[in-house]
Design a protein around this motif. Structure first.
Motif, PDB file in Angstrom:
ATOM      1  N   LEU A 188       0.841  -1.212   0.000  1.00  0.00           N
ATOM      2  CA  LEU A 188       0.000   0.000   0.000  1.00  0.00           C
ATOM      3  C   LEU A 188       0.870   1.254   0.000  1.00  0.00           C
ATOM      4  O   LEU A 188       0.618   2.210  -0.751  1.00  0.00           O
ATOM      5  CB  LEU A 188      -0.948   0.009   1.212  1.00  0.00           C
ATOM      6  N   ARG A 189       1.906   1.261   0.823  1.00  0.00           N
ATOM      7  CA  ARG A 189       2.784   2.449   0.870  1.00  0.00           C
ATOM      8  C   ARG A 189       3.452   2.675  -0.482  1.00  0.00           C
ATOM      9  O   ARG A 189       3.535   3.794  -0.962  1.00  0.00           O
ATOM     10  CB  ARG A 189       3.850   2.272   1.968  1.00  0.00           C
ATOM     11  N   ARG A 190       3.878   1.562  -1.127  1.00  0.00           N
ATOM     12  CA  ARG A 190       4.596   1.692  -2.401  1.00  0.00           C
ATOM     13  C   ARG A 190       3.656   2.163  -3.523  1.00  0.00           C
ATOM     14  O   ARG A 190       3.961   3.094  -4.257  1.00  0.00           O
ATOM     15  CB  ARG A 190       5.186   0.328  -2.778  1.00  0.00           C
ATOM     16  N   ARG A 191       2.499   1.514  -3.622  1.00  0.00           N
ATOM     17  CA  ARG A 191       1.613   1.813  -4.764  1.00  0.00           C
ATOM     18  C   ARG A 191       0.876   3.148  -4.603  1.00  0.00           C
ATOM     19  O   ARG A 191       0.373   3.698  -5.579  1.00  0.00           O
ATOM     20  CB  ARG A 191       0.600   0.676  -4.945  1.00  0.00           C
ATOM     21  N   LEU A 192       0.766   3.638  -3.361  1.00  0.00           N
ATOM     22  CA  LEU A 192       0.081   4.930  -3.154  1.00  0.00           C
ATOM     23  C   LEU A 192       1.073   6.070  -2.929  1.00  0.00           C
ATOM     24  O   LEU A 192       0.669   7.204  -2.626  1.00  0.00           O
ATOM     25  CB  LEU A 192      -0.887   4.831  -1.959  1.00  0.00           C
ATOM     26  N   ALA A 193       2.370   5.785  -3.115  1.00  0.00           N
ATOM     27  CA  ALA A 193       3.373   6.831  -2.866  1.00  0.00           C
ATOM     28  C   ALA A 193       3.280   7.934  -3.912  1.00  0.00           C
ATOM     29  O   ALA A 193       3.028   7.676  -5.086  1.00  0.00           O
ATOM     30  CB  ALA A 193       4.775   6.212  -2.895  1.00  0.00           C
ATOM     31  N   ALA A 194       3.425   9.179  -3.476  1.00  0.00           N
ATOM     32  CA  ALA A 194       3.471  10.324  -4.399  1.00  0.00           C
ATOM     33  C   ALA A 194       4.146  11.476  -3.693  1.00  0.00           C
ATOM     34  O   ALA A 194       4.082  11.573  -2.452  1.00  0.00           O
ATOM     35  CB  ALA A 194       2.050  10.727  -4.810  1.00  0.00           C
ATOM     36  N   ALA A 195       4.772  12.342  -4.472  1.00  0.00           N
ATOM     37  CA  ALA A 195       5.525  13.466  -3.893  1.00  0.00           C
ATOM     38  C   ALA A 195       4.617  14.289  -2.979  1.00  0.00           C
ATOM     39  O   ALA A 195       3.525  14.694  -3.377  1.00  0.00           O
ATOM     40  CB  ALA A 195       6.056  14.335  -5.026  1.00  0.00           C
ATOM     41  N   GLY A 196       5.057  14.495  -1.774  1.00  0.00           N
ATOM     42  CA  GLY A 196       4.330  15.356  -0.829  1.00  0.00           C
ATOM     43  C   GLY A 196       3.124  14.703  -0.191  1.00  0.00           C
ATOM     44  O   GLY A 196       2.362  15.370   0.527  1.00  0.00           O
ATOM     45  N   ALA A 197       2.894  13.386  -0.440  1.00  0.00           N
ATOM     46  CA  ALA A 197       1.688  12.730   0.093  1.00  0.00           C
ATOM     47  C   ALA A 197       2.029  11.955   1.361  1.00  0.00           C
ATOM     48  O   ALA A 197       3.060  11.283   1.427  1.00  0.00           O
ATOM     49  CB  ALA A 197       1.110  11.774  -0.950  1.00  0.00           C
TER      50      ALA A 197
END
Ligand SMILES: Cc1cc2nc3c(=O)[nH]c(=O)nc-3n(C[C@H](O)[C@H](O)[C@H](O)COP(=O)(O)OP(=O)(O)OC[C@H]3O[C@@H](n4cnc5c(N)ncnc54)[C@H](O)[C@@H]3O)c2cc1C
Length: 407
Positions: free
Chosen positions: A258-267
């Motif tokens: 979940l952390r990897r697939r939902l990662a985004a700059a500033g999120a």
């Protein structure tokens, strides 16, 4: 298949104008509409009341559906407790893109867990409107659907005896695994099916959401979704192979993905919590046409299943239920059969529209993870278009919110 009038243990079968099979959102809404108009009906449900009031599933309701419930006196608690959602966020290529659909459509979603809606609908039907309901019934069978005296029989959980209920109409609202659809003689129904060849690990976590809106992570390793359900509970989805074993997804593996697939700059990363539900859904759809067979009217998942890609299933179940409940009332109280005559056609227009949107959205979610560089390229183009073309964004918002004036 529909059977001849059965041998009954009860000397004179009871009669109800309508027997509703299944106490999900569709069946309970039909029952409530009938009771509000003074039409007697019986709801038959295989689960116990405690079970159906705790079964977690959907949570996203379209505004027209809530207005439909409100008009029928069924949204009091929902409007007090539901959360209003006005935007969603896509995450891809390491960036986040927010789509404020309320600004585009003037409409919003309500988030209210399905089991709370079912709890409200049971209470209103059985405790307030005096509707009759039998929980825990077994082996429900439909009889003589093509005649003008159909009946439904079931095994009573207390006595173990088969009871027979005569009726004028049967509302088949028993979901995807019920018996009403399979009571239709082979060859009379056309069942159109679609299999995405994809699985989703469906999770419920005891933790608040990490964002104030729904998140869609379109990642080369597979889709991930975050859907707030309540301040304490969040639903997550992780794309996986169909038929995957949920036990192969340990707590650590789930949260790492979940952390990897939902990662985004500033999120902010997802907030980790205890997983209280973990099961694999094989993503597939079907549509039964027509939805009417003699005196049997199918509604909701009993008639059509839509994978939870666009959060449409409960909304479609409510749409059917409004039409069916109102049309039965019109016939039984005013001798007006126009609603029932057009029921199937009217439901199916919205059903096919929502199925098409789900299929379109599926490519947006899953295209990047196909391993096919061509589909990854077109998926990325489709995603970028949502955030560069206001026309594309508005078309998405209209379909996601179900706000089209006509289907
Ligand atoms: C994980 C998940 C997430 C979802 N998220 C969303 C979402 O966000 N938004 C959305 O709109 N939809 C969503 N859906 C879909 C939604 O839950 C269903 O479309 C909805 O429950 C359909 O309502 P229904 O009344 O037609 O059927 P059901 O809710 O399935 O109700 C049918 C009832 O009939 C009973 N029954 C079964 N067999 C019999 C029998 N033989 N006799 C008597 N009773 C019987 C069942 O116990 C059940 O209570 C989701 C589904 C899942 C699985």
């Amino acid at each position: 298949m529909t059977q001849r009038f059965p041998h009954s243990n009860s000397p004179t079968p009871q009669h109800f104008p309508v027997v509703v099979v299944g106490a999900g959102p569709a069946g309970l809404t039909v029952g409530n509409i009938l009771r509000a108009a003074g039409v007697d009906c019986l709801v038959l449900e295989t689960g116990t009341r405690e079970f159906i009031e705790r079964r977690p599933r959907a949570g996203v309701l379209e505004e027209w559906a809530v207005r439909g419930l409100e008009r029928r006196g069924l949204a009091g608690r929902l409007l007090d407790r539901a959360e209003r959602h006005t935007a969603c966020e896509f995450r891809f290529a390491g960036e986040r893109y927010r789509l404020s659909y309320q600004e585009l459509t003037g409409s919003h979603h309500w988030v209210y867990p399905q089991h709370l809606l079912v709890t409200d609908l049971v209470r209103e039907y059985a405790d307030v409107r005096g509707g009759r309901i039998r929980f825990g019934v077994r082996d429900v069978r439909l009889h003589d659907l093509d005649g003008d005296r159909p009946s439904v029989s079931y095994v009573c959980p207390r006595s173990g005896r088969r009871e027979v209920v005569a009726c004028d109409f049967v509302a088949g609202c028993d979901g995807a695994r019920g018996v009403t659809r399979s009571s239709v003689a082979p060859g009379r129904a056309r069942v159109a099916r679609h299999d995405y060849g994809i699985g989703w690990l469906a999770l419920l976590a005891e933790a608040p959401a990490s964002a104030d809106c729904v998140l869609f992570g379109c990642h080369p390793d597979g889709f991930a979704g975050q859907m707030p359900r309540s301040p304490e509970v969040t639903r997550y989805y992780l794309q996986c192979p169909p038929g995957d074993d949920p036990d192969s997804w340990s707590h650590e593996r789930v949260w790492t993905e979940l952390r990897r697939r939902l990662a985004a700059a500033g999120a902010a990363p997802p907030v980790e919590g205890r997983l209280i539900e973990k099961r694999v859904l094989d993503m597939h759809d079907y549509v039964t046409e027509p939805m009417v067979f003699g005196r049997l009217f199918l509604a909701g998942d009993a008639a059509h299943l839509i994978a939870p890609i666009a959060a449409k299933g409960m909304n479609l179940a409510l749409h059917d239920a409004f039409l069916l409940g109102d049309s039965l009332v019109a016939l039984l109280t005013r001798d007006d059969d126009s609603g029932l005559a057009g029921y199937s056609r009217e439901c199916l227009r919205r059903v096919w529209d929502y199925q098409e949107f789900s299929q379109w959205l599926s490519e947006l979610y899953h295209g990047a993870a196909t391993g096919d560089p061509f589909r990854s390229g077109t998926t990325l183009a489709r995603l970028h278009r949502l955030f560069t073309s206001p026309t594309a964004a508005a078309a998405f918002a209209e379909q996601y919110l179900g706000t089209a004036a006509r289907h």
